[in-house]
Design a protein around this motif. Structure first.
Motif, PDB file in Angstrom:
ATOM      1  N   GLY A  37       8.183 -36.041  27.005  1.00 44.00           N
ATOM      2  CA  GLY A  37       7.106 -36.797  26.190  1.00 44.00           C
ATOM      3  C   GLY A  37       5.576 -36.303  26.286  1.00 44.00           C
ATOM      4  O   GLY A  37       4.791 -36.637  25.572  1.00 44.00           O
ATOM      5  N   PRO A  39       2.423 -34.232  26.068  1.00 44.24           N
ATOM      6  CA  PRO A  39       1.849 -33.379  24.923  1.00 44.24           C
ATOM      7  C   PRO A  39       1.171 -32.099  25.520  1.00 44.24           C
ATOM      8  O   PRO A  39       1.399 -31.159  24.816  1.00 44.24           O
ATOM      9  N   CYS A  75      -2.746 -39.963  28.076  1.00 40.99           N
ATOM     10  CA  CYS A  75      -1.972 -40.580  26.952  1.00 40.99           C
ATOM     11  C   CYS A  75      -1.059 -41.486  27.251  1.00 40.99           C
ATOM     12  O   CYS A  75      -0.940 -42.279  26.477  1.00 40.99           O
ATOM     13  N   THR A  77       1.883 -41.605  27.822  1.00 35.58           N
ATOM     14  CA  THR A  77       3.375 -41.542  27.422  1.00 35.58           C
ATOM     15  C   THR A  77       4.385 -41.683  28.489  1.00 35.58           C
ATOM     16  O   THR A  77       5.251 -42.524  28.370  1.00 35.58           O
TER      17      THR A  77
ATOM     18  N   CYS B 152      -2.857 -43.047  21.279  1.00 35.41           N
ATOM     19  CA  CYS B 152      -2.389 -43.322  22.360  1.00 35.41           C
ATOM     20  C   CYS B 152      -2.860 -45.083  22.889  1.00 35.41           C
ATOM     21  O   CYS B 152      -2.106 -45.678  23.483  1.00 35.41           O
ATOM     22  N   GLU B 167       6.182 -47.612  21.141  1.00 32.67           N
ATOM     23  CA  GLU B 167       6.405 -46.451  20.639  1.00 32.67           C
ATOM     24  C   GLU B 167       6.555 -46.450  19.163  1.00 32.67           C
ATOM     25  O   GLU B 167       6.346 -45.233  18.468  1.00 32.67           O
ATOM     26  N   SER B 188       4.947 -39.287  13.917  1.00 34.62           N
ATOM     27  CA  SER B 188       3.732 -38.985  14.834  1.00 34.62           C
ATOM     28  C   SER B 188       2.618 -39.998  15.167  1.00 34.62           C
ATOM     29  O   SER B 188       1.789 -40.040  15.611  1.00 34.62           O
ATOM     30  N   ASP B 191       1.446 -40.196  18.700  1.00 36.23           N
ATOM     31  CA  ASP B 191       1.387 -38.753  19.372  1.00 36.23           C
ATOM     32  C   ASP B 191      -0.189 -38.828  19.839  1.00 36.23           C
ATOM     33  O   ASP B 191      -1.050 -39.497  19.063  1.00 36.23           O
ATOM     34  N   CYS B 192      -0.276 -38.060  20.686  1.00 34.91           N
ATOM     35  CA  CYS B 192      -1.690 -37.693  21.144  1.00 34.91           C
ATOM     36  C   CYS B 192      -2.227 -36.629  20.598  1.00 34.91           C
ATOM     37  O   CYS B 192      -1.724 -35.595  20.429  1.00 34.91           O
ATOM     38  N   LEU B 208      -1.811 -29.776  18.516  1.00 39.37           N
ATOM     39  CA  LEU B 208      -1.331 -31.276  18.494  1.00 39.37           C
ATOM     40  C   LEU B 208      -1.871 -31.978  17.133  1.00 39.37           C
ATOM     41  O   LEU B 208      -0.999 -32.480  16.389  1.00 39.37           O
ATOM     42  N   LYS B 211       0.371 -30.643  14.201  1.00 42.36           N
ATOM     43  CA  LYS B 211       1.600 -31.294  14.196  1.00 42.36           C
ATOM     44  C   LYS B 211       1.439 -32.682  13.611  1.00 42.36           C
ATOM     45  O   LYS B 211       2.286 -33.190  12.596  1.00 42.36           O
ATOM     46  N   ILE B 212       0.585 -33.518  13.822  1.00 46.17           N
ATOM     47  CA  ILE B 212       0.192 -34.861  13.462  1.00 46.17           C
ATOM     48  C   ILE B 212       0.149 -34.815  11.980  1.00 46.17           C
ATOM     49  O   ILE B 212       0.656 -35.513  11.091  1.00 46.17           O
TER      50      ILE B 212
END
Lengths: 212, 300
Positions: A37, A39, A75, A77, B152, B167, B188, B191-192, B208, B211-212
């Motif tokens: 997980g 990043p 983050c 995660t 996050c 999540e 996403s 996601d960070c 990153l 992608k998001i």
């Protein structure tokens, strides 16, 4: 990274981490969920699971000196997903703190310098003075000028740059940060002394309840 | 009329001014009075936690003690997700007796927890409430598809943030639905974005962010809604660079939740901070009047 080679076998690092963060790194059984997980793992030298293993073995070179700890974004995660409930992100945080204390912060990782400037800035003014942080960073890393200048111009044209520092209550900040330095400094010195010579697996005593 | 203590944090007075002004405007329209914490200081952000754990817990605890003892208030609004996380962490940290004792020595008085910390989403979702919010809407978004981006720090780690579903959170989705948007299901949302690495490791952040945004677009979103100053600026500002490497890149407007809520409540353009974003978001804030004319957006 070569695998299966234990460079050191000492519990001292794990004991210091436990004393500072409350985390028992020996609870990790290498399932690598943290790493899946993460990043930034794809961009680093080692991944979170490898850091956890290195800490279990007392391998400071692969944990304290890794590039990874200065790429970790916090983050959380890894912490959220760990099946053993290990606060993995707090271990990364602890490694950054220990690298600072032991004066072994990597000079080639710009994020380390930025965190340091950030820390000094808010302590000086009571609030973060972003312009000061950025300018001081650019003095250290002139190569970053083009990238930062582009963003800076865009921010400037939208009125998002504050020229002068916004002072919260600098005296209050000074009082609090000096007291924290004194108490934390003392506790960490004691923990370091107590950790020396700890055999691997012993884990050491936790002085904190996992506060991060 | 209810009263919340207010902790703006450093970003809301600089890089995220539009979050500050739009949040203030929505609170006024929703009958929530904001009482700024007198002489508030930096929460310590990610720098304090990388240098001195005790200071990292003590700084927000000091603000929480002010709210409780000096202001006599039960809850504080903390719209910056990073500050929110540090405040929740202080509430979590004082649950440990030894830590609470150290914190009391540092800040000069005991703080044993108890002040409720509300992030940007919580204020609308819990303090105001969805029904009350919906009742005040004068300019609904009429089915505009948006992706709610939590990042996050609103939800992780759940032992600190007390998020119900770290999540796949859905409370921001509920808020945008109340103002007429159609939130998309996407992958996403937690996601960070790369956080402060955008100051030095832009290559990592660009990957990153790309992608998001790509995921949000593939799921049909016309805009991404954020509740964190760092997420907003990363997603918003990096697109110019991503575009240089990819000529086919289509810009995605990135807005704060408070700007969206403000628009629905009829807040004026200046307070919404329409011109503050890097990627032009004016068509989103004007939707459906002169808005982006795509068939997907009219699905409601």
């Amino acid at each position: 990274m070569e695998t299966g080679v234990a460079r050191t076998l000492s519990g001292a690092l794990a004991a210091r981490i436990r004393a500072g963060s409350g985390v028992n790194v020996y609870a990790c059984y290498q399932c690598k969920k943290c790493t899946t997980g993460c990043p930034v793992a794809p961009f680093a030298d080692v991944n979170p699971a490898q850091i956890m293993r290195a800490v279990q073995l007392g391998d400071e070179a692969r944990s304290l000196d890794s590039r990874f700890i200065w790429l970790c974004t916090g983050c959380e995660t890894c912490t959220t997903r760990c099946p053993m409930g290990i606060d993995v992100a707090s271990v990364m945080e602890e490694l950054r703190i220990l690298a600072r204390l032991d004066d072994r912060v990597r000079k080639d990782m710009p994020f380390a310098g930025i965190l340091d400037l950030n820390y000094r800035s808010f302590r000086r003014w009571g609030r973060l003075y972003e312009l000061e942080l950025v300018v001081r960073d650019l003095v250290r890393r002139p190569k970053a000028v083009p990238d930062t200048a582009k963003l800076g111009m865009r921010m400037l044209s939208r009125g998002k740059v504050r020229w002068l520092p916004a002072t919260g209550s600098p005296r209050q900040m000074q009082r609090i940060s000096q007291a924290a330095d004194r108490i934390e400094g003392q506790e960490r010195a004691e923990a370091k002394a107590a950790a020396a010579g700890t055999p691997p697996g012993a884990g050491g005593a936790s002085t904190r309840g996992g506060a991060s | 009329m209810s009263t919340l203590a207010y902790y703006p944090g450093c970003s809301l007075h600089t890089t995220a001014k539009e979050l500050d002004s739009s949040f203030d405007a929505t609170m006024e329209r929703l009958d929530v009075e904001l009482a700024e914490i007198p002489g508030w200081q930096c929460c310590g952000n990610s720098a304090a936690r990388s240098a001195n754990r005790l200071l990292a817990a003590a700084l927000p605890a000091n603000e929480l003690a002010k709210v409780k003892d000096d202001m006599k208030l039960e809850a504080v609004a903390v719209p910056c997700a990073a500050c929110f996380n540090r405040f929740q962490n202080a509430n979590h940290a004082v649950g440990d007796e030894a830590t609470a004792t150290d914190i009391a020595r540092v800040i000069g008085r005991p703080y044993e927890g108890g002040v409720k910390v509300l992030n940007l989403v919580d204020v609308y979702h819990d303090q105001v409430g969805l029904e009350a919010l919906e009742a005040r809407v004068v300019k609904p978004f009429r089915g505009l598809k948006v992706a709610c981006y939590y990042g996050c720090l609103l939800t992780r780690p759940p032992k600190v943030t007390l998020a119900e579903d770290p999540e796949y959170p859905v409370h921001m989705d509920a808020v945008v639905r109340a103002i007429g948007c159609a939130p998309v299901e996407w992958d996403s949302k937690t996601d960070c974005c790369g956080a402060a690495l955008s100051l030095c490791e832009q290559g990592v952040v660009d990957k990153l962010v790309r992608k998001i945004i790509t995921n949000a677009r593939e799921r049909g979103a016309e805009a991404i809604v954020c509740a964190c100053p760092l997420c907003q600026i990363n997603l918003d500002s990096r697109q110019a660079e991503i575009k240089k490497a990819d000529g086919a890149w289509v810009d995605m407007p990135i807005l704060f939740l408070s700007q969206m809520v403000g628009r629905a409540l009829g807040v004026g353009e200046k307070q919404l901070g329409v011109t503050k974003t890097m990627v032009d978001a004016s068509s989103v804030l004007a939707w459906p009047d002169g808005g982006v004319a795509t068939p997907q957006g009219l699905s409601r």
